[in-house]
Design an enzyme around this catalytic site. Sequence first.
Site, PDB file in Angstrom:
ATOM      1  N   HIS A 183      47.887  10.353  58.634  1.00 24.70           N
ATOM      2  CA  HIS A 183      47.560  10.814  57.271  1.00 24.70           C
ATOM      3  C   HIS A 183      47.718   9.688  56.252  1.00 24.70           C
ATOM      4  CE1 HIS A 183      48.877  14.750  59.159  1.00 24.70           C
ATOM      5  NE2 HIS A 183      47.687  15.056  58.685  1.00 24.70           N
TER       6      HIS A 183
ATOM      7  N   LEU B  92      47.261  10.068  66.832  1.00 28.56           N
ATOM      8  CA  LEU B  92      48.288  10.730  66.024  1.00 28.56           C
ATOM      9  C   LEU B  92      47.801  12.117  65.616  1.00 28.56           C
ATOM     10  CD1 LEU B  92      49.637   7.844  63.738  1.00 28.56           C
ATOM     11  CD2 LEU B  92      50.333   8.513  66.044  1.00 28.56           C
TER      12      LEU B  92
ATOM     13  N   GLN C 220      34.700  18.296  62.816  1.00 31.96           N
ATOM     14  CA  GLN C 220      35.021  18.700  61.438  1.00 31.96           C
ATOM     15  C   GLN C 220      34.365  17.754  60.442  1.00 31.96           C
ATOM     16  OE1 GLN C 220      39.055  19.953  60.005  1.00 31.96           O
ATOM     17  NE2 GLN C 220      39.188  17.899  59.211  1.00 31.96           N
TER      18      GLN C 220
ATOM     19  N   MET D 252      47.079  19.468  56.066  1.00 29.67           N
ATOM     20  CA  MET D 252      47.852  20.707  56.222  1.00 29.67           C
ATOM     21  C   MET D 252      49.341  20.366  56.307  1.00 29.67           C
ATOM     22  SD  MET D 252      45.514  23.305  58.379  1.00 29.67           S
ATOM     23  CE  MET D 252      45.929  22.705  59.989  1.00 29.67           C
TER      24      MET D 252
HETATM   25  O1  PAF Z   1      41.993  18.363  59.083  1.00 28.08           O
HETATM   26  C1  PAF Z   1      42.798  19.161  58.528  1.00 28.08           C
HETATM   27  O2  PAF Z   1      43.984  18.922  58.434  1.00 28.08           O
HETATM   28  C2  PAF Z   1      42.263  20.472  57.977  1.00 28.08           C
HETATM   29  O3  PAF Z   1      41.267  21.001  58.793  1.00 28.08           O
HETATM   30  C3  PAF Z   1      41.773  20.364  56.519  1.00 28.08           C
HETATM   31  C4  PAF Z   1      40.586  19.428  56.405  1.00 28.08           C
HETATM   32  C5  PAF Z   1      42.921  19.857  55.650  1.00 28.08           C
HETATM   33  C6  PAF Z   1      41.345  21.741  56.020  1.00 28.08           C
HETATM   34  O4  PAF Z   1      42.387  22.646  56.065  1.00 28.08           O
END
Ligand code: PAF
EC number: 6.3.2.1
Length: 293
Positions: free
Chosen positions: A36, A191, A160, A29
Amino acid sequence: MTTLVRTRAELDAALASPPRGRRAVVMTMGALHSGHTSLVHAARDLVGPHGQVVVTVFVNPLQFGPNEDFAQYPRDLEADLATLAASGAAVDLVLAPDVAEVYPGYPDAPLVRVSAGRLGEVLEGASRPGHFDGVLTVVLKLLHLVQPDVAVFGEKDAQQLLLIRRMVTDLDVPVEVVGVPIARADDGVALSSRNAYLSAAERESARALSGALRAGAAAGALGAEAVRAAAQEVLAEACLTPDYLRLVDPTTVDEVPSDHGGPALLLVAARVGTTRLIDNMAVQVTDPGETTR
Ligand code: PAF
């Protein structure tokens, strides 16, 4: 060289000549940090130098509740592109669509959404109703749009990741899902883009989350109750009342019983100031009865 695409048409054109290796996607996001970029490096390692790495940057409205931070969520595509470039991770494509591109007709669409089922109603889902339906809906859409061979997600969002794996299995989505270990700052804090909201004093308190997990993991040899108690003590010392602190089966997220022996996952969520943070750690638990039987 990284190509930036904003629309489905630009994406289709960019994907028209398939890579010589596999294609990997890292969904984000934005507000990118080294957590990331560790996913991006992992994606590159998975597909090799001739493969293709696609990073998506999209703040998904479906996964935010009405009182959550969708409007305030940091959006700075230039900074994200600079972070990717500075990381040295070779990214072929960045897909940064707007809401209308992903959800034509929004907010009346999408009418049909993915349901996370009962796994989406516990832990994070208990305080964020509909959150995981929104996550799974966008993940499935982005998988369809990008058509990767492999999709890489962080283990910090353990629930998730579990739900994405279940969706891929339950709905026969043809993609390999790979989890990447949590990246931590030197002070132990996992992080997260939301760390940017913390004041200096809150950052100090936030350390108690990973401290609690480490204390819990260190008590694994004494059994499940000792794990929970050790973690709880660290949170209490930091005056943090967790939304939840759970020791669960990593495949079901069901609470493990007192006589559990084997792998487990210790999960915590707590509000530090107004910022809600989550973290987790794998724990090897010994059934305390084992030694006396
Ligand atoms: O983990 C995230 O940043 C979000 O939940 C994702 C997987 C990009 C979905 O919007």
